[in-house]
Motif scaffolding. Structure first.
Motif, PDB file in Angstrom:
ATOM      1  N   UNK A  54       0.827  -1.213   0.000  1.00  0.00           N
ATOM      2  CA  UNK A  54       0.000   0.000   0.000  1.00  0.00           C
ATOM      3  C   UNK A  54       0.859   1.261   0.000  1.00  0.00           C
ATOM      4  N   UNK A  55       1.910   1.257   0.782  1.00  0.00           N
ATOM      5  CA  UNK A  55       2.810   2.410   0.819  1.00  0.00           C
ATOM      6  C   UNK A  55       3.493   2.599  -0.523  1.00  0.00           C
ATOM      7  N   UNK A  56       3.942   1.507  -1.131  1.00  0.00           N
ATOM      8  CA  UNK A  56       4.586   1.599  -2.438  1.00  0.00           C
ATOM      9  C   UNK A  56       3.605   2.134  -3.483  1.00  0.00           C
ATOM     10  N   UNK A  57       2.360   1.720  -3.426  1.00  0.00           N
ATOM     11  CA  UNK A  57       1.358   2.198  -4.370  1.00  0.00           C
ATOM     12  C   UNK A  57       1.107   3.696  -4.195  1.00  0.00           C
ATOM     13  N   UNK A  58       0.993   4.131  -2.942  1.00  0.00           N
ATOM     14  CA  UNK A  58       0.762   5.560  -2.685  1.00  0.00           C
ATOM     15  C   UNK A  58       1.947   6.380  -3.178  1.00  0.00           C
ATOM     16  N   UNK A  59       3.151   5.919  -2.949  1.00  0.00           N
ATOM     17  CA  UNK A  59       4.341   6.624  -3.428  1.00  0.00           C
ATOM     18  C   UNK A  59       4.350   6.660  -4.959  1.00  0.00           C
ATOM     19  N   UNK A  60       3.995   5.546  -5.586  1.00  0.00           N
ATOM     20  CA  UNK A  60       3.928   5.497  -7.043  1.00  0.00           C
ATOM     21  C   UNK A  60       2.926   6.505  -7.584  1.00  0.00           C
ATOM     22  N   UNK A  61       1.747   6.573  -6.985  1.00  0.00           N
ATOM     23  CA  UNK A  61       0.724   7.494  -7.455  1.00  0.00           C
ATOM     24  C   UNK A  61       1.179   8.943  -7.282  1.00  0.00           C
ATOM     25  N   UNK A  62       1.793   9.252  -6.154  1.00  0.00           N
ATOM     26  CA  UNK A  62       2.279  10.616  -5.939  1.00  0.00           C
ATOM     27  C   UNK A  62       3.347  10.974  -6.947  1.00  0.00           C
TER      28      UNK A  62
END
Length: 68
Positions: A54-62
């Motif tokens: 989830x953290x990796x996904x949020x960082x990717x989206x940002x």
């Protein structure tokens, strides 16, 4: 003066307190489940993996939206 528990008006008076009591009970149950899962090695691995993804996904989206 307190009313008897079979009085319908009495149940309306305490409806908010019953909701608070239920929320406290559910919070205790949730806290117990989190602690129990964290104590289990497989559960801990699953939680760490899910939160990492989830953290990796949020960082990717940002990065994808703001930088690229």
């Amino acid at each position: 003066m307190l009313k008897s528990s079979d009085d319908p008006v009495a149940s309306e008076d305490w409806k908010g307190l019953k909701e608070i009591d239920r929320a406290i009970a559910e919070n205790r149950l949730t806290a117990y489940k989190w602690k129990k899962t964290w104590a289990d090695p497989w559960g801990r691995a699953a939680m760490v993996t899910v939160f990492t993804l989830l953290t990796a996904y949020v960082i990717f989206v940002i990065i994808n939206d703001l930088i690229l």
